[in-house]
Design a protein around this motif. Sequence first.
Motif, PDB file in Angstrom:
ATOM      1  N   ARG A   1      16.642   0.749  -0.234  1.00  0.00           N
ATOM      2  CA  ARG A   1      16.355  -0.185  -1.327  1.00  0.00           C
ATOM      3  C   ARG A   1      15.123  -1.028  -1.020  1.00  0.00           C
ATOM      4  NH1 ARG A   1      21.245  -3.608  -2.947  1.00  0.00           N
ATOM      5  NH2 ARG A   1      19.816  -4.185  -4.613  1.00  0.00           N
ATOM      6  N   THR A   2      14.976  -1.447   0.227  1.00  0.00           N
ATOM      7  CA  THR A   2      13.809  -2.237   0.606  1.00  0.00           C
ATOM      8  C   THR A   2      12.537  -1.414   0.480  1.00  0.00           C
ATOM      9  OG1 THR A   2      15.164  -3.523   2.135  1.00  0.00           O
ATOM     10  CG2 THR A   2      12.778  -3.591   2.469  1.00  0.00           C
ATOM     11  N   LEU A   3      12.578  -0.180   0.948  1.00  0.00           N
ATOM     12  CA  LEU A   3      11.413   0.701   0.851  1.00  0.00           C
ATOM     13  C   LEU A   3      11.055   0.973  -0.609  1.00  0.00           C
ATOM     14  CD1 LEU A   3       9.375   2.434   2.421  1.00  0.00           C
ATOM     15  CD2 LEU A   3      11.024   4.306   2.284  1.00  0.00           C
TER      16      LEU A   3
ATOM     17  N   ARG B   1       7.534  -0.167  -2.515  1.00  0.00           N
ATOM     18  CA  ARG B   1       6.663   0.795  -3.197  1.00  0.00           C
ATOM     19  C   ARG B   1       6.456   0.420  -4.654  1.00  0.00           C
ATOM     20  NH1 ARG B   1       8.453   6.690  -0.932  1.00  0.00           N
ATOM     21  NH2 ARG B   1       7.540   6.423   1.139  1.00  0.00           N
ATOM     22  N   ALA B   2       7.468  -0.160  -5.263  1.00  0.00           N
ATOM     23  CA  ALA B   2       7.340  -0.538  -6.668  1.00  0.00           C
ATOM     24  C   ALA B   2       6.381  -1.720  -6.853  1.00  0.00           C
ATOM     25  CB  ALA B   2       8.712  -0.886  -7.239  1.00  0.00           C
ATOM     26  N   HIS B   3       6.253  -2.557  -5.843  1.00  0.00           N
ATOM     27  CA  HIS B   3       5.416  -3.742  -5.953  1.00  0.00           C
ATOM     28  C   HIS B   3       4.098  -3.622  -5.199  1.00  0.00           C
ATOM     29  CE1 HIS B   3       8.439  -5.767  -8.201  1.00  0.00           C
ATOM     30  NE2 HIS B   3       9.324  -5.761  -7.216  1.00  0.00           N
ATOM     31  N   GLU B   4       3.782  -2.425  -4.708  1.00  0.00           N
ATOM     32  CA  GLU B   4       2.494  -2.225  -4.053  1.00  0.00           C
ATOM     33  C   GLU B   4       1.393  -2.234  -5.113  1.00  0.00           C
ATOM     34  OE1 GLU B   4       2.333   1.437  -1.926  1.00  0.00           O
ATOM     35  OE2 GLU B   4       3.259   0.604  -0.154  1.00  0.00           O
ATOM     36  N   PRO B   5       0.240  -2.795  -4.781  1.00  0.00           N
ATOM     37  CA  PRO B   5      -0.858  -2.698  -5.742  1.00  0.00           C
ATOM     38  C   PRO B   5      -1.327  -1.253  -5.833  1.00  0.00           C
ATOM     39  CG  PRO B   5      -1.562  -3.788  -3.717  1.00  0.00           C
ATOM     40  CD  PRO B   5      -0.097  -3.555  -3.601  1.00  0.00           C
TER      41      PRO B   5
END
Length: 150
Positions: free
Chosen positions: A135-137, A141-145
């Motif tokens: 879940r953390t990974l 990834r969802a919030h990476e620019p």
Amino acid sequence: MPRRYIRLFWLLVALTWLALIAALVNAGFTPDYWLLHQLEEGHTLPYPTSSVIVFALLGTVELVVVALIVRPWRLKRLWLRLLIAFALLLAWSVPWMLSAMHQPPVHGTHLLWLLLLDVGLLLALCLVPLVSAWRTLRHRRAHEPAPPPG
């Protein structure tokens, strides 16, 4: 976590408790072959009502204590609560394992219940960190620019 998950958890605890009580009542109907071997021919043993009640109460307390320690609806440090519950239950299971020789069937059912609960906590202890890391990974990834074009 939504209240429906908490209600679902306690429903699963109640169903587990009913299964434990059914197993203990069934074990009461199983003859204690070691004790029958020690008695004279023609003796029959009565139903062990007091043993079934004692082990049912003991199993109930064990289940409620483990459920209250774990509290899976609170995700913060769930792995630590699982580890504490597993260590305490394993320490509680050792004397029951050591006293297993020539045990009556109700006592054996209680020991199997403890071992099943130990294995369940161990599996949860192995799975919770993996799910948490996944879940953390996924969240990172969802919030990476997004990478710059070109």
